[in-house]
Scaffold this active site. Sequence first.
Site, PDB file in Angstrom:
ATOM      1  CG  ASP A 157      -2.104   0.883   1.104  1.00 22.52           C
ATOM      2  OD1 ASP A 157      -2.367   1.375  -0.019  1.00 22.52           O
ATOM      3  OD2 ASP A 157      -2.780   1.122   2.123  1.00 22.52           O
ATOM      4  CG  ASN A 177      -7.826  -2.006  -5.171  1.00 24.76           C
ATOM      5  OD1 ASN A 177      -6.872  -2.772  -4.986  1.00 24.76           O
ATOM      6  ND2 ASN A 177      -8.109  -1.025  -4.317  1.00 24.76           N
TER       7      ASN A 177
END
Length: 236
Positions: A16, A64
């Site tokens: 991330d 996502n």
Amino acid sequence: MSTPSSLPEHIAIIMDGNGRWAKERGLPRRDGHRAGAESVREAVEACKELGVSYLTLYAFSSENWRRPKTEIDALMLLLDRFLVDKLDELDRQNVRLHTIGQIDRLPPKNQKRLAGAKAKTANNTGVNLILALSYGAREELTEATRLIAEKVKTGELAPGEINTETLSQHLHTAAFPDPDLLIRTSGELRLSNFLLWQLSYAEIVVTKRYWPDFKKADLLAAIEEYSRRHRRFGGL
Ligand code: IPE
Ligand code: IPE
Ligand code: MG
């Protein structure tokens, strides 16, 4: 590189912070993702050097898909480029590529490229690199439940025979041991729908570093922290 005393057999990483990395530099998010691909190469290489057998990388989550189409397109293009540019090197390093997640939701071009890469590396015996793509643990568990229900319906399985092993065997990760160590970069303290079942007893290391800045030394530091932990698995 010095080898820490206790080595995880399986490391899972929530990669991330690519967007924040780019933002801090006044660059488009895409550049953060591109820089992140280089960290993937380093992580695989470090696992090979250290003797870590499984590396699972959370590259794209079920959620996502909610991102703008331009970002999704950029990520899919990068995935494609990564496989084109790095496949020979991965193969030379004896890396075997696997995927988990709803691969059939990816663009056909990516699906084809992934299938080719998996086939090319199928006989490799070094690091197992598992890419989590369009992956969500809730989706995976729901799918496993459906598969098990079908088997009960056809009489292949009796409800009383269902145990934790049955469930494990119907997950995308059936062929892999559970992760020993979970690393999340960029400081967020959450799982974001990643391997909810498999991470039950993983040791968790969160680092503030953004994924593009996460290098071999950072991986080694995480492994060293892991080696200092006392895993009890509910016992004493
Ligand atoms: C991780 O970086 C890569 C993917 C989720 C595909 P992000 O894109 O989430 O970066 P941040 O969290 O916005 O910084
Ligand atoms: C988790 O990161 C997914 C991947 C790294 C692929 P996100 O950036 O999507 O997670 P949230 O939205 O911060 O929970
Ligand atoms: Mg993020």
